[in-house]
Design a protein around this motif. Structure first.
Motif, PDB file in Angstrom:
ATOM      1  N   SER A  16       8.953 -28.038  -8.849  1.00 10.01           N
ATOM      2  CA  SER A  16       9.182 -29.276  -7.915  1.00 10.01           C
ATOM      3  C   SER A  16      10.318 -29.048  -6.938  1.00 10.01           C
ATOM      4  CB  SER A  16       9.498 -30.517  -9.052  1.00 10.01           C
ATOM      5  OG  SER A  16      10.808 -29.964  -9.746  1.00 10.01           O
ATOM      6  N   SER A  17      10.252 -27.420  -6.752  1.00 11.30           N
ATOM      7  CA  SER A  17      11.289 -27.161  -5.909  1.00 11.30           C
ATOM      8  C   SER A  17      11.050 -26.082  -4.959  1.00 11.30           C
ATOM      9  CB  SER A  17      12.420 -26.932  -6.638  1.00 11.30           C
ATOM     10  OG  SER A  17      12.409 -25.341  -6.991  1.00 11.30           O
TER      11      SER A  17
ATOM     12  N   ALA B  28       8.485 -35.979  -9.911  1.00  9.69           N
ATOM     13  CA  ALA B  28       9.620 -35.254  -9.252  1.00  9.69           C
ATOM     14  C   ALA B  28       9.319 -35.178  -7.752  1.00  9.69           C
ATOM     15  CB  ALA B  28       9.978 -33.923  -9.531  1.00  9.69           C
TER      16      ALA B  28
ATOM     17  N   MET C  52      10.868 -41.812  -9.657  1.00  8.09           N
ATOM     18  CA  MET C  52       9.810 -40.790 -10.231  1.00  8.09           C
ATOM     19  C   MET C  52       8.623 -41.452 -10.318  1.00  8.09           C
ATOM     20  SD  MET C  52      11.687 -40.427 -14.203  1.00  8.09           S
ATOM     21  CE  MET C  52      10.674 -39.266 -14.647  1.00  8.09           C
TER      22      MET C  52
END
Length: 329
Positions: free
Chosen positions: A168-169, A190, A273
């Motif tokens: 998620s990054s 996310a 979320m």
């Protein structure tokens, strides 16, 4: 050609039910997904969470595999810092031997737990720093090219179970690109970095033995029902359940108490979320998912059917599959 649909089964243990009920529901969901044309069902590793039954991910996959015949099954994902790469290679090599050509292995570097649970797992707090090296070690075991002299994964050696990097990054995006692996983004809970991470992954991707071009799977929530009002009612229940799970401090709460949590500030976090959530009739869900697939630049969507009851969840699976059959990639 319609965009491939898959399912992330969160294996929820609803209030008043048991883990056995949850596992039976997961079997029913996988069967329904198989019948309606979904590509795969994935299960995520979580620990010390009273409302989630997928902690022993490989065991759950084995159980569901014995009760289905063709749908792909896998982890979405195994939190690799919790395990030795050899152990995971053996587990998923065993699954591949049992269900040839049906097993996926998604890998994440998050702990999936709190600090006390990390201790109980005997997890080294620094193990997440070794994630890239552990992915390579695991990949080598599965390819039959062990990086540890004299050590092979049996079963597992030469199975070439396909790996997927979850994230998620930017970290997961750049790692997946560097290793030439498919990338699954956890936008179902996310969402913040979805677009820049996917853009970086596609820009930096280097072909590999497993994959010759970038492949993106994007997570999205769905609450599909025959009527708009039924979907909205179910989504309201989903928001309450999530608020209690995140902010209820382990207490059981009535619907009114859960709504107070939402109104008191939890709602903002919950709604962030659930940014990427399709709610409504099949036509409304189709329109939303088609737009989301384009926004996410996704090759495949993995859907978390967030309907609170088992029958409603199975109906959501059916309606979404029917609705998306005509949506082009």
């Amino acid at each position: 050609m319609s965009i491939p649909l898959s399912i992330l089964d969160l294996a929820p243990i609803a209030k008043g039910t048991t883990a056995a009920d949850s596992i039976a529901a997961s079997v029913a969901l996988a069967r329904r997904a198989e019948e309606t044309g979904y590509r795969r069902v994935w299960y995520a590793e979580h620990h010390n969470m009273p409302r989630i039954a997928s902690s022993a991910t490989s065991v759950l996959i084995a159980h569901v595999g014995a009760r289905t015949s063709s749908i792909r099954l896998g982890a979405g994902g195994v939190m690799l810092p919790n395990h030795s790469p050899l152990t995971i290679a053996e587990q998923f090599g065993t699954l591949e031997a049992m269900y040839p050509g049906r097993i996926d292995l998604g890998l994440g570097r998050a702990p999936g737990s709190d600090q006390n649970t990390m201790y109980a797992l005997r997890r080294d707090p620094r193990s997440a720093d070794r994630f890239p090296q552990d992915v390579l070690e695991l990949q080598a075991y599965l390819a039959g090219e062990s990086r540890v002299p004299g050590v092979d994964a049996i079963p597992g050696k030469g199975s070439n179970v396909p790996l997927y990097v979850l994230g998620s990054s930017m970290f997961g995006a750049t790692l997946a690109a560097a290793l030439g692996l498919p990338y699954a983004f956890a936008s179902h809970f996310a969402p913040a970095m979805l677009e820049p991470a996917v853009e970086a992954y596609r820009r930096e991707f280097k072909p590999s033995a497993q994959l010759d071009a970038p492949y993106v799977i994007a997570g999205v929530n769905v609450v599909a029902a025959d009527t708009r009002s039924a979907a909205e009612e179910a989504f309201a229940a989903v928001r309450r359940t999530l608020a209690v799970g995140l902010f209820g401090r382990g207490r059981s709460m009535s619907d009114d108490e859960a709504q107070l949590l939402l109104d008191g500030g939890a709602g903002r976090h919950v709604d962030t979320m659930l940014t990427h959530t399709a709610v409504g009739t099949p036509a409304e869900v189709r329109e939303y998912l088609a737009g989301f697939a384009e926004q996410a630049d996704a090759d495949e969507l993995i859907v978390a059917h967030q309907f609170p009851g088992v029958e409603g969840r199975l109906r959501s699976v059916e309606l979404t599959a029917e609705a998306m059959q005509t949506v082009a990639v």
